[in-house]
Design a protein around this motif. Structure first.
Motif, short mmCIF file in Angstrom:
data_model
loop_
_atom_site.label_atom_id
_atom_site.label_comp_id
_atom_site.label_asym_id
_atom_site.label_seq_id
_atom_site.Cartn_x
_atom_site.Cartn_y
_atom_site.Cartn_z
N HIS A 36 0.89 -1.33 -0.07
CA HIS A 36 -0.24 0.12 -0.06
C HIS A 36 0.93 1.27 -0.01
O HIS A 36 0.30 2.42 -0.22
N TRP A 37 2.01 1.29 0.28
CA TRP A 37 3.09 2.17 0.54
C TRP A 37 3.19 3.44 -0.38
O TRP A 37 3.07 4.42 -0.42
N PRO A 38 3.33 2.71 -1.73
CA PRO A 38 3.68 3.70 -2.96
C PRO A 38 2.27 4.62 -3.16
O PRO A 38 2.53 5.79 -3.49
N ALA A 39 1.08 3.80 -2.90
CA ALA A 39 0.08 4.84 -3.07
C ALA A 39 -0.30 6.05 -2.17
O ALA A 39 -0.45 7.29 -2.25
N LEU A 40 0.41 5.37 -0.80
CA LEU A 40 0.08 6.44 0.18
C LEU A 40 1.14 7.51 0.05
O LEU A 40 1.19 8.71 0.35
N GLU A 41 2.45 7.21 -0.65
CA GLU A 41 3.48 8.10 -0.97
C GLU A 41 3.07 9.13 -1.86
O GLU A 41 3.38 10.29 -1.98
N ARG A 42 2.43 8.34 -2.92
CA ARG A 42 1.84 9.23 -3.86
C ARG A 42 0.83 10.38 -3.28
O ARG A 42 0.88 11.62 -3.89
N ALA A 43 0.07 10.24 -2.24
CA ALA A 43 -0.94 11.05 -1.82
C ALA A 43 -0.09 11.79 -0.94
O ALA A 43 -0.70 12.89 -0.63
N GLY A 44 1.22 11.73 -0.57
CA GLY A 44 1.79 12.44 0.52
C GLY A 44 1.82 11.93 1.89
O GLY A 44 0.90 11.93 2.40
N LEU A 45 3.10 11.52 2.33
CA LEU A 45 3.36 10.96 3.78
C LEU A 45 3.50 12.26 4.51
O LEU A 45 3.86 13.55 4.09
N ARG A 46 3.00 12.25 5.87
CA ARG A 46 3.00 13.11 6.79
C ARG A 46 4.55 12.96 7.48
O ARG A 46 5.07 12.21 7.39
N SER A 47 5.06 14.16 7.82
CA SER A 47 6.26 13.88 8.71
C SER A 47 6.28 12.80 9.80
O SER A 47 5.27 12.88 10.34
#
Ligand SMILES: NC(=O)c1ccc[n+]([C@@H]2O[C@H](COP(=O)([O-])OP(=O)(O)OC[C@H]3O[C@@H](n4cnc5c(N)ncnc54)[C@H](O)[C@@H]3O)[C@@H](O)[C@H]2O)c1
Length: 313
Positions: A46-57
């Motif tokens: 799931h992580w690449p999609a969440l990276e595209r959405a923008g990870l929080r600090s």
């Protein structure tokens, strides 16, 4: 925030990834053998999609820890999202344990699709007031909707807290005002499925025809606006009042004519064969990947608009 994710199947793994992507510490728990490895694999997927959405600090998969003991997972948790099997006896045993082990003010939210929060609260002898349903739409790390359903004993502070938590995750929580089988979204889907199955059963359309009718027709608008505002915008300057005045009576005629199908073995066979025919030659994994990629583009584009993004409560 320290979040406990209880049950790490399809829904739990997606929630875990979402909490991690927002910089939270997640302690996950699931008794099944191999659950930790399966969870870490799902979160990584799931992580690449969440990276595209923008990870929080501070967001990191390294902030995921795991224990097979649910009591241990929730002991120091500030928020609990439960995603165990959808069986009353399992939820009862699980919630009795969570209520016993979690700090008294920690909200216990269940992802349950069908078990009412009042029913779940019966298993919680200590603090039923912090127990409610927070029902996501699969996959929770992509789809913003979360239906928040308080039970008879839930207090307002817990409802407010859970609405804030979901909003802070970029979700779109909707508070459900009455406990109902299927909450809201699944009831609306069931209404559409009922008529779709009926149309197939009567031979009025094929499975593929009906999929095309929705996916290339009203479904496109429904992804942007709900049924009432879509209808309002179809009414020109007179809006929904005008629509209901001139199209209300024919709509009632259609309601009177809608089907009431039963899922007979024959209808099930027809539907299954219809879907197989429709998807012949299409790789299901590629279909899911393309759907989720477009879904994410749509959600991002929608969030960037001033009118379609909707307001969060
Ligand atoms: N799948 C969906 O589309 C969907 C959508 C919204 C909500 N839900 C709800 O989410 C919940 C989970 O559904 P799912 O589809 O992820 O199911 P799932 O079968 O994929 O996962 C359930 C997990 O719970 C684990 N489990 C079993 N006993 C447990 C226990 N005592 N403590 C903790 N974990 C335990 C299982 O090992 C499994 O990993 C259900 O309540 C369901 O109604 C599902």
């Amino acid at each position: 925030m320290r979040v406990a994710v209880v049950g790490t199947g399809v829904i739990g793994a997606s929630w875990a990834a979402l909490f991690l992507a927002h910089g939270h510490d997640v302690i996950a728990t699931d008794p099944s053998p191999g659950a930790e490895e399966a969870l870490r694999t799902a979160v990584a997927a799931h992580w690449p999609a969440l990276e595209r959405a923008g990870l929080r600090s501070g967001a990191s998969q390294d902030r995921l820890s795991f224990t097979a003991a649910a009591g241990e997972a929730v002991r120091g948790a500030e928020f609990v999202q439960e995603n165990g099997p959808e069986r009353t006896e399992v939820k009862d045993a699980l919630f009795a344990l969570l209520d016993e082990a979690a700090p008294p003010r920690t909200v216990l939210a269940s992802s349950s699709s069908g078990i009412t929060p009042t029913r779940i609260q019966q298993a919680c002898g200590r603090h039923p007031e912090r127990v409610l349903v927070g029902h996501p739409f699969n996959p929770p790390h992509l789809i913003p909707l979360v239906e928040v359903v308080p039970g008879g004993a839930t207090d307002e502070a817990s409802v407010r807290a859970v609405m804030e938590v979901y909003s802070s995750l970029g979700r779109r929580p909707v508070r459900v005002r009455r406990e109902l089988p299927g909450h809201l979204a699944n009831r609306l889907q069931a209404a559409l499925w009922r008529e779709a199955y009926s149309l197939v059963a009567s031979g009025a359309a094929s499975v593929a025809d009906l999929d095309a009718v929705i996916a290339h027709g009203p479904g496109l608008r429904w992804a942007l606006l709900g049924p009432f505002v879509n209808q309002h915008l179809s009414g020109g300057p007179g809006g929904i009042a005008h629509i209901l005045e001139h199209l209300g009576p024919p709509t009632e005629d259609i309601w009177d004519d809608l089907g009431d199908p039963r899922l007979t073995p024959e209808l099930i066979r027809t539907i299954v064969t219809g879907v197989d025919d429709e998807l012949h030659g299409i790789d299901p994994a590629e279909l899911v990947a393309e759907r989720d990629e477009l879904l994410q583009l749509l959600i991002t584009a929608k969030a960037a608009t001033s009118t379609l993004r909707g307001s969060t409560p």
